[in-house]
Design a protein around this motif. Structure first.
Motif, PDB file in Angstrom:
ATOM      1  N   VAL A  79      -2.829   7.633 -14.947  1.00 15.18           N
ATOM      2  CA  VAL A  79      -1.749   8.207 -15.690  1.00 15.18           C
ATOM      3  C   VAL A  79      -0.653   8.873 -14.992  1.00 15.18           C
ATOM      4  O   VAL A  79       0.489   8.614 -15.496  1.00 15.18           O
ATOM      5  N   ILE A  80      -1.133   9.640 -13.695  1.00 13.31           N
ATOM      6  CA  ILE A  80       0.188   9.946 -12.668  1.00 13.31           C
ATOM      7  C   ILE A  80       0.864   8.718 -12.466  1.00 13.31           C
ATOM      8  O   ILE A  80       2.429   8.979 -12.373  1.00 13.31           O
ATOM      9  N   TYR A  81       0.566   7.712 -12.076  1.00  5.62           N
ATOM     10  CA  TYR A  81       1.036   6.639 -11.466  1.00  5.62           C
ATOM     11  C   TYR A  81       2.107   5.747 -12.599  1.00  5.62           C
ATOM     12  O   TYR A  81       3.223   5.531 -12.085  1.00  5.62           O
ATOM     13  N   SER A  82       1.299   5.803 -13.704  1.00  8.58           N
ATOM     14  CA  SER A  82       2.339   5.185 -14.763  1.00  8.58           C
ATOM     15  C   SER A  82       3.527   6.128 -15.178  1.00  8.58           C
ATOM     16  O   SER A  82       4.491   5.557 -15.569  1.00  8.58           O
ATOM     17  N   HIS A  83       3.339   7.385 -14.872  1.00 11.05           N
ATOM     18  CA  HIS A  83       4.616   8.082 -15.426  1.00 11.05           C
ATOM     19  C   HIS A  83       5.621   8.301 -13.954  1.00 11.05           C
ATOM     20  O   HIS A  83       6.892   8.477 -14.168  1.00 11.05           O
ATOM     21  N   ALA A  84       4.980   7.900 -12.737  1.00  8.27           N
ATOM     22  CA  ALA A  84       6.034   7.831 -11.579  1.00  8.27           C
ATOM     23  C   ALA A  84       6.824   6.575 -11.191  1.00  8.27           C
ATOM     24  O   ALA A  84       7.485   6.526 -10.515  1.00  8.27           O
ATOM     25  N   SER A  85       6.080   5.506 -11.671  1.00  9.44           N
ATOM     26  CA  SER A  85       6.496   4.226 -11.383  1.00  9.44           C
ATOM     27  C   SER A  85       6.561   3.054 -12.543  1.00  9.44           C
ATOM     28  O   SER A  85       5.560   3.296 -13.448  1.00  9.44           O
ATOM     29  N   GLU A  86       7.343   2.355 -12.431  1.00  9.67           N
ATOM     30  CA  GLU A  86       7.355   1.226 -13.389  1.00  9.67           C
ATOM     31  C   GLU A  86       6.611  -0.027 -13.098  1.00  9.67           C
ATOM     32  O   GLU A  86       6.267  -0.671 -14.034  1.00  9.67           O
ATOM     33  N   SER A  87       6.391  -0.166 -11.744  1.00  9.77           N
ATOM     34  CA  SER A  87       5.427  -1.217 -11.322  1.00  9.77           C
ATOM     35  C   SER A  87       4.085  -1.105 -11.681  1.00  9.77           C
ATOM     36  O   SER A  87       3.641   0.099 -11.699  1.00  9.77           O
ATOM     37  N   PRO A  88       3.344  -2.305 -11.865  1.00  5.87           N
ATOM     38  CA  PRO A  88       1.821  -1.964 -12.139  1.00  5.87           C
ATOM     39  C   PRO A  88       0.855  -1.555 -11.063  1.00  5.87           C
ATOM     40  O   PRO A  88       1.333  -1.991  -9.964  1.00  5.87           O
ATOM     41  N   LEU A  89      -0.105  -0.816 -11.293  1.00  3.05           N
ATOM     42  CA  LEU A  89      -1.001  -0.452 -10.424  1.00  3.05           C
ATOM     43  C   LEU A  89      -2.040  -2.024 -10.137  1.00  3.05           C
ATOM     44  O   LEU A  89      -2.635  -2.142 -11.121  1.00  3.05           O
ATOM     45  N   SER A  90      -2.272  -2.269  -9.104  1.00  2.00           N
ATOM     46  CA  SER A  90      -3.186  -3.125  -8.758  1.00  2.00           C
ATOM     47  C   SER A  90      -4.702  -2.741  -8.692  1.00  2.00           C
ATOM     48  O   SER A  90      -4.761  -2.185  -7.743  1.00  2.00           O
ATOM     49  N   VAL A  91      -5.500  -2.916  -9.769  1.00  2.00           N
ATOM     50  CA  VAL A  91      -6.759  -2.332  -9.701  1.00  2.00           C
ATOM     51  C   VAL A  91      -7.547  -2.998  -8.601  1.00  2.00           C
ATOM     52  O   VAL A  91      -8.507  -2.356  -7.853  1.00  2.00           O
ATOM     53  N   GLY A  92      -7.361  -4.296  -8.210  1.00  2.00           N
ATOM     54  CA  GLY A  92      -8.326  -4.923  -6.943  1.00  2.00           C
ATOM     55  C   GLY A  92      -7.894  -4.275  -5.795  1.00  2.00           C
ATOM     56  O   GLY A  92      -8.795  -3.928  -4.777  1.00  2.00           O
ATOM     57  N   TRP A  93      -6.457  -3.936  -5.485  1.00  6.24           N
ATOM     58  CA  TRP A  93      -6.452  -3.054  -4.146  1.00  6.24           C
ATOM     59  C   TRP A  93      -6.708  -1.807  -4.203  1.00  6.24           C
ATOM     60  O   TRP A  93      -7.033  -1.045  -3.269  1.00  6.24           O
ATOM     61  N   VAL A  94      -6.631  -0.896  -5.091  1.00  9.30           N
ATOM     62  CA  VAL A  94      -7.275   0.325  -5.256  1.00  9.30           C
ATOM     63  C   VAL A  94      -8.731   0.424  -5.013  1.00  9.30           C
ATOM     64  O   VAL A  94      -9.167   1.125  -4.168  1.00  9.30           O
ATOM     65  N   VAL A  95      -9.500  -0.636  -5.641  1.00  4.85           N
ATOM     66  CA  VAL A  95     -10.947  -0.824  -5.174  1.00  4.85           C
ATOM     67  C   VAL A  95     -11.076  -1.136  -4.024  1.00  4.85           C
ATOM     68  O   VAL A  95     -12.054  -0.467  -2.961  1.00  4.85           O
ATOM     69  N   ALA A  96     -10.375  -2.041  -3.342  1.00  4.61           N
ATOM     70  CA  ALA A  96     -10.290  -2.216  -1.821  1.00  4.61           C
ATOM     71  C   ALA A  96      -9.962  -1.180  -1.123  1.00  4.61           C
ATOM     72  O   ALA A  96     -10.870  -0.879  -0.019  1.00  4.61           O
ATOM     73  N   GLY A  97      -9.278  -0.253  -1.270  1.00  4.65           N
ATOM     74  CA  GLY A  97      -8.818   0.855  -0.632  1.00  4.65           C
ATOM     75  C   GLY A  97     -10.198   1.793  -0.466  1.00  4.65           C
ATOM     76  O   GLY A  97     -10.461   2.400   0.644  1.00  4.65           O
ATOM     77  N   HIS A  98     -10.590   1.983  -1.550  1.00  8.83           N
ATOM     78  CA  HIS A  98     -11.639   2.853  -1.746  1.00  8.83           C
ATOM     79  C   HIS A  98     -12.850   2.449  -0.868  1.00  8.83           C
ATOM     80  O   HIS A  98     -13.619   3.090  -0.211  1.00  8.83           O
ATOM     81  N   VAL A  99     -13.180   1.055  -1.240  1.00  8.67           N
ATOM     82  CA  VAL A  99     -14.319   0.612  -0.518  1.00  8.67           C
ATOM     83  C   VAL A  99     -14.301   0.486   1.060  1.00  8.67           C
ATOM     84  O   VAL A  99     -15.064   0.657   1.991  1.00  8.67           O
ATOM     85  N   VAL A 100     -12.936   0.252   1.467  1.00 10.95           N
ATOM     86  CA  VAL A 100     -12.524   0.255   2.992  1.00 10.95           C
ATOM     87  C   VAL A 100     -12.983   1.519   3.504  1.00 10.95           C
ATOM     88  O   VAL A 100     -13.539   1.731   4.680  1.00 10.95           O
ATOM     89  N   TYR A 101     -12.481   2.613   2.537  1.00  8.83           N
ATOM     90  CA  TYR A 101     -12.640   4.024   3.220  1.00  8.83           C
ATOM     91  C   TYR A 101     -14.240   4.369   3.180  1.00  8.83           C
ATOM     92  O   TYR A 101     -14.582   4.921   4.356  1.00  8.83           O
TER      93      TYR A 101
END
Length: 151
Positions: A79-101
């Protein structure tokens, strides 16, 4: 640029999880004694089956806590990202960042029982990934437009 931001948001969600999990643990963890289950299992089955059964029970006991923390955090981020940016959030890269951490946290943990190659780690990573995907999609649907995600 979107990939880097999405990856960073995955790391932020992992940090969010590590901060909020201990706070909500006393309230949302389902505390069930495993002695009757595992004790009876060891008398009639192999140790491998009993270990898997104990891990399954532990997974189920933490599932409500994981769901609240991860879905809540992912909805907030989407929700915060959608109000701050017009570009779409990449679900795969969010999950990848979480998994790597999470993987790096396990790899560099001082806890001797932490192992990267274990059933517990595998189920944790899969569960976290699925809960994040659900939370991100729910968050995208709550925004002014449903194009806030790119799968």
């Amino acid at each position: 640029m979107t990939k880097g931001i999405s990856f960073t948001l995955g790391i932020i969600l992992a940090i969010w999880f590590s901060l909020v999990f201990p706070i909500l643990f006393p309230y949302l963890f389902i505390d069930v004694s495993l002695d009757p289950v595992v004790g009876g299992c060891l008398e009639s089955a192999s140790q491998t089956i009993c270990t898997f059964l104990a891990a399954a029970f532990l997974w189920g006991m933490t599932l409500p806590l994981n769901a609240v923390v991860l879905i809540g955090g992912a909805v907030a981020i989407a929700v915060i990202y959608s109000h701050a940016s017009e570009s779409p959030l990449s679900v795969g890269w969010v999950v990848a960042g979480h998994v790597v951490y999470i993987t790096m946290a396990i790899a560099f943990s001082e806890y001797e029982g932490a192992r990267i190659l274990s059933w517990h780690t595998a189920t944790t990573i899969i569960t976290h990934a699925l809960l994040l995907v659900v939370g991100l999609h729910v968050g995208a649907r709550l925004t002014r437009e449903s194009r806030a995600l790119r799968s």
